[in-house]
Design an enzyme around this catalytic site. Structure first.
Site, PDB file in Angstrom:
ATOM      1  N   CYS A  40       2.021   2.937   2.404  1.00  0.00           N
ATOM      2  CA  CYS A  40       3.057   2.972   3.361  1.00  0.00           C
ATOM      3  C   CYS A  40       3.846   1.625   3.687  1.00  0.00           C
ATOM      4  O   CYS A  40       4.567   1.381   4.627  1.00  0.00           O
ATOM      5  CB  CYS A  40       2.435   3.626   4.751  1.00  0.00           C
ATOM      6  SG  CYS A  40       1.787   5.033   4.759  1.00  0.00           S
ATOM      7  N   ASN A  80       0.867  -1.242   0.020  1.00  0.00           N
ATOM      8  CA  ASN A  80       0.111  -0.016  -0.020  1.00  0.00           C
ATOM      9  C   ASN A  80       0.891   1.361  -0.037  1.00  0.00           C
ATOM     10  O   ASN A  80       2.192   1.242  -0.286  1.00  0.00           O
ATOM     11  CB  ASN A  80      -0.999  -0.033   1.275  1.00  0.00           C
ATOM     12  CG  ASN A  80      -0.032   0.088   2.572  1.00  0.00           C
ATOM     13  OD1 ASN A  80       0.865  -0.648   2.889  1.00  0.00           O
ATOM     14  ND2 ASN A  80      -0.646   0.907   3.296  1.00  0.00           N
ATOM     15  N   GLU A 103       2.991  -1.368   4.615  1.00  0.00           N
ATOM     16  CA  GLU A 103       2.847  -2.377   5.563  1.00  0.00           C
ATOM     17  C   GLU A 103       1.731  -3.474   5.321  1.00  0.00           C
ATOM     18  O   GLU A 103       1.440  -4.461   6.061  1.00  0.00           O
ATOM     19  CB  GLU A 103       2.481  -1.573   6.866  1.00  0.00           C
ATOM     20  CG  GLU A 103       1.190  -1.124   7.236  1.00  0.00           C
ATOM     21  CD  GLU A 103       0.885   0.237   6.609  1.00  0.00           C
ATOM     22  OE1 GLU A 103      -0.270   1.041   7.022  1.00  0.00           O
ATOM     23  OE2 GLU A 103       1.684   0.558   5.754  1.00  0.00           O
TER      24      GLU A 103
END
Length: 934
Positions: free
Chosen positions: A552, A550, A554
């Site tokens: 970021c 995604n 994670e």
């Protein structure tokens, strides 16, 4: 030369001799103990005096010729020049001398001076204003002792901003600004500034609802707020079905004053609901509104009780939901999910449908990850037009501009990350998307990019072998293959390319790897993520393939043409669940067992209760969510993935007296994540008993009793060498849980560690699993600039009688680091080492990667891992990312490196924000795009 303004307001010509004399007297005082004219300076003293004088005059000469300098500003420059020269003792004495003279001047103040000011509400004495300060910050400012000293300090700063005719709102703003300027001297003033803002918000909300402003009580305000919000069309009408009077009695008024100023200002600017630009929502009403919005998923008879449970967890910062949930829970558009992952198909309709979906998801605060690997490369044949493709890059430019245009209602910047697999023919141009040079039509300055790297590429790098690039239109099945199946098929396609069956391009794997690392150093992108690690340990590998992460890095969920993966996030505040260590001794190597470690440092019962409640809240997010995309609804309700993360890890380590760069920190990472993993999985399995298993459970790793820690063995079947340990490093008894989850899991995924950029600010703790950035710095975000000071460090320095104005200036001069400050004990330098000082262990391995790898064993998704490097080089970066791969990490996030030069430091006078931050190269420490997950 400039002119000088004296304290009485008179203007006099500049006189360099007076400055030189003042410097000489300060040096004489250090040598002979007095500021009076004394014996001749020693040779060393003369050198110091000359050097300091020259430095001060050089600064003043840069001022405009018609400028006027206040006398105090000159003394500030003298003080700073002494510190820069390393003469900390002289600087300290000079500070104390200035304070003494200020008190002497105050003592002889004329008695007939009128102590008050004319305001828009009539004449108000200073005594009245002092009383207001005490009322605005209850328990923090008062009439006696240390509370009185704080109040007088705030008022002294505040008086600078008072003027005849000032309004009541401006007086409050002046008080807030005064407290802000004092934060660097004592972190308690962060709470003071926050309290001032809280009381202002309460008055604003009361005024908007037509309630009395003089005395604010939640039991009176809260029912009126809910009713007004429903009538205004902002709140879900079903909130009226709750027992509002009962809930109002369960609101803890005092928790309004638990915020740090940064957190409260962020809430005010972006989270509290407003009506025509006037806030109608007070802080505790926000927590209760979110709790009620999530409790709507419960049976009607249970909603009031559940809302109180949720509220207590949220309002005490034990667990905080992600930003979209805080924005929208309980409203008429409850888009509560954090992240959305899509795969973009290789046709024009599909591409622009994906861009449209990005816009709709971004409108309601979603962070986006797009898999662009299926789209054919530049020059590929297009059958429909008998022409050639322009490749991926022109479409990414459109995605970039869409993210800018759809900025989440002005609350946050639109945020998207594009992923491309390493064998794609456009990979070399993809690496350069964030460069500031070249054709701007083929650049994307506002979006993020990430490499999706298979193990085979890393093996070719280590073998110094060749790597072949293809267009996906010629090798369509590579997109869905991983592990040994990918390696075999890739080798087959290389053979076909050699025979001329379709176009390809051979490159050196090492040279392509070097270009990746060069770009991530120069531009911060593309991030390095690992395809096989994400898929071989994917609990849902029976039902699809993870094609990207995604925004970021994670989230690792399956995507396809029919499903947009959705993840629902929130983070546990680890600091709130620790048993702080007693004494001052550091724990760098723990000598006991893992079980001893667990029970010595962790409040197990409290943590278990928080995680059980948090998992219930996250599951309710899925049930209550409003979906901008039908593909997102289908995927989210079918798999029900959640991502329970952590924040406040650095604070928890400091509370336990464990330096981040130590073996004890590695053990802490391992044990803490094991416990969180066990509790989260158990909570999801327990929810499945009452609510049913998620739809696609059968065939998953869960259904086979294979837990995240067990999937490490699946990863280690690869031909590469990995450093992940399993059987020898477990604290809890997992066999019973393995059998339990075979009976059903409520959520396909349970764990993901997000960066928590914003919710950690709201909670007043360090973000995610990152070490502290600096002990004193200025943090910039969409709400402005804020002085951030390490509270734990200040308390330690106070105990040693080391916290004073000189220490503040030293910290600013040394960019928030205790390391170069001689008088600070080594134990504190180790404990409060900044992110760029944590460094590597005795074997040359990065401590942050080692700690994250221990966590990754227990996590079914991934970790948003920032990497820090003070003095970056090609060899160091290469070693760092190879270590990340060998350690079994699924993804990495930003590489944060310091620039070659530091910013100009300034002194602390004048009522301005004054801590100085050296910004990391290629990215900001509070990149607003990080907030999409948090």
């Amino acid at each position: 030369m400039v002119k000088i303004q004296k304290r009485d307001g008179s203007i006099v010509p500049f006189d360099a001799v007076k400055i030189q004399n003042a410097v000489i007297m300060a040096v004489l005082k250090d040598q002979y103990g007095d500021y009076r004219s004394g014996p001749t300076l020693s040779a060393a003293g003369r050198d110091v005096a000359n050097h300091v004088s020259e430095q001060v005059l050089a600064v003043l000469e840069k001022r405009p010729n018609d400028g006027v300098i206040f006398i105090e500003d000159i003394q500030d420059q003298v003080e700073l020049a002494f510190m820069r020269a390393g003469e900390h003792r002289i600087a300290r004495d000079y500070v104390l001398f200035r304070e003494k003279r200020a008190k002497e001047r105050a003592a002889v103040q004329a008695p007939d001076v009128v102590e008050g000011i004319e305001t828009d509400n009539g004449f108000q004495t200073f005594e009245t204003l002092l009383g207001h300060l005490s009322l605005w910050a209850p328990g923090l400012l008062g009439n006696s002792g240390v509370l009185k000293e704080r109040r007088e300090a705030v008022f002294a700063e505040m008086r600078r901003s008072l003027y005849p005719g000032i309004s009541q709102n401006e007086i409050r703003s002046a008080a807030i600004m005064a407290a802000r300027t004092l934060i660097e001297s004592d972190p308690v003033y962060s709470r003071v500034a926050s309290a001032f803002l809280v009381t202002s918000v309460r008055e604003e909300a009361s005024r908007a609802l037509g309630l009395p402003e003089e005395a604010f009580f939640y039991n009176q305000y809260f029912p009126a707020y809910v009713q007004f919000g429903i009538e205004d069309g902002r709140l879900d009408p079903r909130l009226a079905d709750f027992d509002l009077e009962f809930l109002a009695t369960r609101i803890a008024d005092s928790r309004d004053f638990d915020f740090e100023y940064l957190g409260m200002q962020v809430l005010y600017d972006r989270y509290l609901i407003h009506h025509r630009e006037k806030r109608i929502e007070a802080p505790q009403a926000l927590w209760m509104r979110v709790a009620m919005g999530l409790a709507l998923a419960e049976e009607p008879s249970e909603r009031d009780r559940t809302a109180v449970e949720f509220y207590n967890v949220l309002s005490q910062f034990l667990f905080v939901s992600s930003t979209p949930t805080l924005f929208n829970a309980g409203t008429t558009h409850p888009q509560l999910s954090s992240c959305f992952l899509t795969t973009v198909p290789d046709d024009l309709d599909g591409i622009f449908e994906a861009i449209k979906e990005n816009a709709l998801l971004s409108k309601f605060s979603g962070g986006l990850g797009n898999d662009w690997t299926p789209v054919r490369s530049l020059g590929s044949y297009i059958k429909g037009t008998n022409g050639k493709s322009q490749g991926v890059v022109p479409f990414l430019k459109v995605v970039n501009d869409t993210a800018v245009a759809v900025n989440q209602g002005g609350k946050r910047k639109g945020a998207v990350c594009a992923y491309l697999e390493t064998w794609h023919m456009d990979i070399e141009e993809f690496l350069e998307l964030r460069k500031n040079t070249g054709d701007d039509r083929r650049r994307t300055h506002d979006m993020n990019t990430a490499n999706w790297i298979p193990d085979l590429f890393m093996e070719r790098v280590e073998q110094n072998a060749e790597w072949t690039l293809f267009s996906p239109v010629d090798v369509p099945d590579l997109h869905d293959l991983y592990g040994s199946a990918f390696s075999e098929r890739y080798a087959y396609y290389e053979q076909q390319a050699e025979l001329g069956v379709f176009p390809s391009k051979k490159v050196s794997a090492v040279q392509l790897w070097r270009k990746m690392l060069t770009m991530i150093f120069e531009t911060g992108h593309p991030w390095i993520t690992f395809k096989d690690a994400c898929n071989l340990r994917n609990p849902q590998q029976h039902d699809g393939v993870v094609h990207s992460s995604n925004l970021c890095t994670e989230i690792t969920l399956n995507t396809n043409a029919q499903e947009t993966a959705v993840c629902n996030l929130g983070s546990v505040n680890l600091l709130a669940h620790m048993k702080p260590a007693e004494g001052v001794e550091l724990c760098e190597q723990f000598d006991g067992s893992r079980d001893d470690f667990l029970h010595q440092y962790f409040d197990i019962d409290k943590l278990n209760l928080t995680i059980s409640t948090a998992m219930q809240m996250l599951d309710n997010v899925i049930s209550m969510n409003w979906y901008a995309s039908e593909k997102g609804r289908f995927s989210n309700t079918r798999h029900r993935p959640v991502g329970l993360g952590l924040m406040g890890v650095a604070d928890a380590l400091m509370a336990c007296r464990i330096p981040y760069g130590s073996e004890a920190a590695v053990l802490f990472s391992d044990v803490s994540q094991e416990v969180v993993s066990f509790m989260a999985i158990n909570a999801s399995a327990s929810l499945a008993r009452s609510r049913g298993a998620y739809e696609s459970f059968d065939g998953s790793l869960w259904s086979q009793g294979i837990l995240p820690i067990d999937s490490v063995a699946l990863r280690n079947r690869s031909s590469a060498v990995f450093d992940m340990d399993t059987e020898t490093c477990q604290t809890l008894v997992w066999d019973g849980l393995r059998e339990f989850v075979k009976g059903g899991m409520r959520n396909s995924n349970c764990l993901a560690i997000a960066p928590t950029a914003t919710i950690s600010n709201i909670s007043g703790v360090s973000q995610g699993i990152d070490p502290i950035y600096q002990n004193l710095h200025v943090k910039s975000n969409l709400s402005g600039e804020f002085t951030v000071l390490n509270r734990a460090m200040v308390e330690d320095l106070k105990r040693l009688d080391l916290w004073d104005e000189v220490m503040v200036n030293d910290l600013k001069y040394f960019d928030g680091s205790l390391g170069p400050i001689d008088r600070v004990p080594e134990v504190l330098k180790k404990l409060y080492a900044t992110a760029f000082e944590v460094g590597v262990d005795h074997e040359g391995r990065d401590w942050l990667v080692r700690c994250a790898a221990k966590r990754q064993k227990w996590v079914d998704q991934a970790i948003s891992l920032n990497l820090y490097m003070a003095q970056a080089s090609g060899a160091k970066i290469d070693r760092l990312y190879r270590q990340a791969w060998h350690s079994g990490l699924k993804t990495t996030y930003y590489l944060r490196s310091l620039g070659a030069t530091a910013a100009e430091k300034s002194t602390v006078q004048g009522g301005q924000l004054n801590a100085v931050s050296v910004q990391p190269k290629a990215c900001a420490i509070d990149d607003p795009t990080c907030e999409a997950c948090t």
